[in-house]
Design an enzyme around this catalytic site. Structure first.
Site, PDB file in Angstrom:
ATOM      1  N   CYS A  79       0.866  -1.177   0.000  1.00 23.73           N
ATOM      2  CA  CYS A  79       0.000   0.000   0.000  1.00 23.73           C
ATOM      3  C   CYS A  79       0.901   1.224   0.000  1.00 23.73           C
ATOM      4  CB  CYS A  79      -0.893  -0.012   1.244  1.00 23.73           C
ATOM      5  SG  CYS A  79      -1.935   1.454   1.425  1.00 23.73           S
ATOM      6  N   CYS A 191       0.223   3.630  -6.700  1.00 23.86           N
ATOM      7  CA  CYS A 191      -0.772   2.951  -5.867  1.00 23.86           C
ATOM      8  C   CYS A 191      -0.920   1.560  -6.449  1.00 23.86           C
ATOM      9  CB  CYS A 191      -2.113   3.697  -5.906  1.00 23.86           C
ATOM     10  SG  CYS A 191      -3.468   2.809  -5.090  1.00 23.86           S
TER      11      CYS A 191
END
EC number: 5.1.1.3
Length: 272
Positions: A79, A191
């Site tokens: 993440c 991301c």
């Protein structure tokens, strides 16, 4: 703080806010097919990128504590938001366990791939707002020019399975217009959800732009780190990953099949 003995047979733990980390899981499976993999997607609390730093750091600690129950030899923070704002929390919670964050791996690869010295970065609001990618890229070469762009709608589009959809294309065209006239030759998918939408992003960015997928970069980094510490699993056997989510296991199952192209192993529903 962990004090358990690291073993080559121990699993690699991977966590993300939702399904985005599956891009990392897939890359690690390809690079390290003999490794036991443990994946946690915090589907009850996705997205992380719109949350405050205090909340993100709290989630990072809780996610790490969950993986630590399985005594991993390596934790991969799949993440970018956590990598940008709470990697120190993960490292502190993990103790003697090896930790890799996707952000630094992606930044290093981008810095080495660019030829023009102009790099674009797309990510969540929190990741872009932290300026972590720009700092990490310039640590590699302070002459590089970085243009960041927050793309907050990409995560919900990926989570809803809008992988190659007119709505996704419309949103992507709007976001990527930020790079018009910037003459970038490299675009970092900052991301881990974004590679799920790579086909659309790539078609709009054009063939002249090199796409940097941090999932591939972190898989390479994981192999290098485990080898350095003598922790590569030497078994020739392959195993299915152990998958955990905090909500909506059936939806996760559908998206897993869509993205990974294989049937889903059992999914464990865990409370946070």
């Amino acid at each position: 703080m962990s004090q358990h003995k690291l073993s080559s047979c121990s699993p690699i733990g991977i966590f993300d806010s939702g399904i985005g980390g599956l891009t990392v899981l897939k890359a690690v499976q390809a690079a390290l097919p003999s490794e036991r993999l443990l994946y946690f997607g915090d589907t009850a609390r996705v997205p992380y990128g719109t949350k405050s730093q205090v909340t993100i750091r709290k989630y990072a600690r809780e996610d790490t504590e969950l993986l630590m129950k399985h005594q991993p030899k390596l934790i991969i923070v799949a993440c970018n938001t956590v990598s940008a704002l709470a990697l120190d929390v993960v490292e502190q919670t993990a103790g003697d366990i090896l930790v890799i964050g996707v952000l630094k791996a992606g930044a290093e690869l981008a810095a080495h791939r660019t030829k023009s010295g102009r790099i674009g970065v797309i990510g969540t609001q929190a990741t872009i707002g932290s300026n972590a990618y720009s700092c990490a890229i310039r640590e590699e070469n302070d002459a590089l020019e970085v243009t960041p762009k927050a793309c907050p709608l990409f995560v919900p589009l990926a989570e809803e399975g809008f992988i190659d959809h007119p709505a996704t294309r419309l949103v992507a065209e709007e976001y990527l217009s930020a790079f018009t006239g910037k003459e970038i030759d490299t675009l970092v998918l900052g991301c881990t959800h974004y590679p799920i939408l790579r086909k659309v992003i790539e078609s709009i960015a054009g063939p002249q732009i090199t796409i940097i997928d941090s999932a591939e970069a972190v898989a390479s980094k994981a192999k290098e780190l485990l080898s350095k510490h003598g922790l590569l699993n030497q078994s020739s056997a392959t195993t299915l990953p152990h998958l955990m989510v905090s909500d909506l296991p059936q939806k996760f199952r559908e998206l897993y099949r869509l993205f990974m192209g294989t049937e889903l192993p059992d999914v464990e529903l865990v409370g946070m």
